[in-house]
Design a protein around this motif. Structure first.
Motif, mmCIF file in Angstrom:
data_model
loop_
_atom_site.group_PDB
_atom_site.id
_atom_site.type_symbol
_atom_site.label_atom_id
_atom_site.label_comp_id
_atom_site.label_asym_id
_atom_site.label_seq_id
_atom_site.Cartn_x
_atom_site.Cartn_y
_atom_site.Cartn_z
ATOM 1 N N PRO A 19 0.822 -1.227 0.000
ATOM 2 C CA PRO A 19 0.000 0.000 0.000
ATOM 3 C C PRO A 19 0.850 1.269 0.000
ATOM 4 O O PRO A 19 0.525 2.236 -0.703
ATOM 5 C CB PRO A 19 -0.826 -0.122 1.283
ATOM 6 C CG PRO A 19 -0.891 -1.577 1.559
ATOM 7 C CD PRO A 19 0.421 -2.135 1.085
ATOM 8 N N LEU A 20 1.932 1.282 0.762
ATOM 9 C CA LEU A 20 2.788 2.470 0.793
ATOM 10 C C LEU A 20 3.466 2.691 -0.549
ATOM 11 O O LEU A 20 3.490 3.812 -1.077
ATOM 12 C CB LEU A 20 3.835 2.326 1.903
ATOM 13 C CG LEU A 20 3.319 2.495 3.333
ATOM 14 C CD1 LEU A 20 4.331 1.948 4.342
ATOM 15 C CD2 LEU A 20 2.990 3.955 3.650
ATOM 16 N N ARG A 21 4.006 1.632 -1.137
ATOM 17 C CA ARG A 21 4.701 1.774 -2.421
ATOM 18 C C ARG A 21 3.754 2.229 -3.535
ATOM 19 O O ARG A 21 4.174 2.924 -4.463
ATOM 20 C CB ARG A 21 5.393 0.460 -2.803
ATOM 21 C CG ARG A 21 6.644 0.178 -1.963
ATOM 22 C CD ARG A 21 7.222 -1.196 -2.259
ATOM 23 N NE ARG A 21 7.686 -1.299 -3.628
ATOM 24 C CZ ARG A 21 8.907 -0.950 -4.043
ATOM 25 N NH1 ARG A 21 9.794 -0.498 -3.186
ATOM 26 N NH2 ARG A 21 9.256 -1.085 -5.308
ATOM 27 N N GLN A 22 2.498 1.871 -3.442
ATOM 28 C CA GLN A 22 1.530 2.315 -4.449
ATOM 29 C C GLN A 22 1.333 3.829 -4.423
ATOM 30 O O GLN A 22 0.854 4.404 -5.404
ATOM 31 C CB GLN A 22 0.188 1.607 -4.236
ATOM 32 C CG GLN A 22 0.192 0.161 -4.654
ATOM 33 C CD GLN A 22 -1.137 -0.527 -4.393
ATOM 34 O OE1 GLN A 22 -2.116 0.099 -3.989
ATOM 35 N NE2 GLN A 22 -1.176 -1.830 -4.616
ATOM 36 N N HIS A 23 1.687 4.460 -3.325
ATOM 37 C CA HIS A 23 1.555 5.903 -3.192
ATOM 38 C C HIS A 23 2.855 6.644 -3.534
ATOM 39 O O HIS A 23 2.980 7.839 -3.250
ATOM 40 C CB HIS A 23 1.140 6.271 -1.761
ATOM 41 C CG HIS A 23 -0.309 6.008 -1.476
ATOM 42 N ND1 HIS A 23 -0.805 4.755 -1.218
ATOM 43 C CD2 HIS A 23 -1.364 6.858 -1.402
ATOM 44 C CE1 HIS A 23 -2.103 4.833 -1.000
ATOM 45 N NE2 HIS A 23 -2.468 6.097 -1.099
#
Length: 198
Positions: free
Chosen positions: A112-116
């Motif tokens: 989820p963090l990397r998607q941002h």
């Protein structure tokens, strides 16, 4: 993806998944911005980082900044460096030093963090835990071999040994790291952040 990175980070900072295993209680430590260009994935905070809430705020961080040849202001600019460890909280000590990152953190939060992070260009995989998680079967049989073959993982990943003072003996035994890997690391990072060689 309706959730902002800021609100996602706030959720991570409130995470209590493995609270019962944390000797000093939960205090997730991370930093990122949608403009982050380089992502640093290390192991987990030590006691000094837990106390201050500032990632890499210890001798390991000093050494990492020396490798990168950046000052603290640059290092802590989340528009340049995102910092997302394999374990977000201090885990306590075992016989050989700090305990390894718990297995809950990365699967719960990393993707989820990397998607941002749409502007991310390079991810530094610091230590065996980050390399095992992200390289999987592509990593070599030892950390030394993986780091020695760092060019094969570029441009997405750059595996590094941990800059801990505990690894000074490793550094002495592997002078090629300072001679080959560190200059390449600086070159890649400086190109991404627009810094010129002095």
């Amino acid at each position: 993806m309706s959730e902002t990175l800021e609100s996602l980070i706030q959720r991570v900072q409130q995470c209590r998944i493995c609270e019962k295993h944390l000797p000093l209680g939960p205090r997730p430590v991370l930093s990122a911005h949608p403009d982050s260009k380089v992502l640093i994935i290390g192991q987990a905070p030590g006691t000094r980082v837990h106390a201050t809430g500032i990632p890499w705020n210890d001798p390991s961080g000093d050494e990492l900044r020396r490798w990168l040849a950046v000052d603290r202001d640059t290092f802590y600019d989340p528009k340049i460096f995102g910092i997302i460890p394999m374990g977000f909280c201090y885990l306590g000590r075992g016989k050989g030093g700090d305990l390894p990152p718990r297995k809950e953190c990365a699967p719960a939060w990393h993707e989820p963090l990397r998607q941002h992070l749409p502007k991310l260009k390079l991810t530094l995989l610091i230590g065996s835990y980050a390399q095992a998680y992200y390289l999987g079967v592509q990593r070599k049989s030892t950390l030394t071999e993986t780091v020695l073959n760092f060019e094969s993982y570029l441009p997405q990943f750059l595996p590094l040994v941990h800059p801990s003072p505990r690894n000074r003996l490793w550094m002495r035994r592997n002078p090629w790291f300072e001679e080959t890997v560190v200059p390449r690391l600086r070159q890649l990072v400086w190109e991404l952040i627009g810094r010129k060689e002095e």
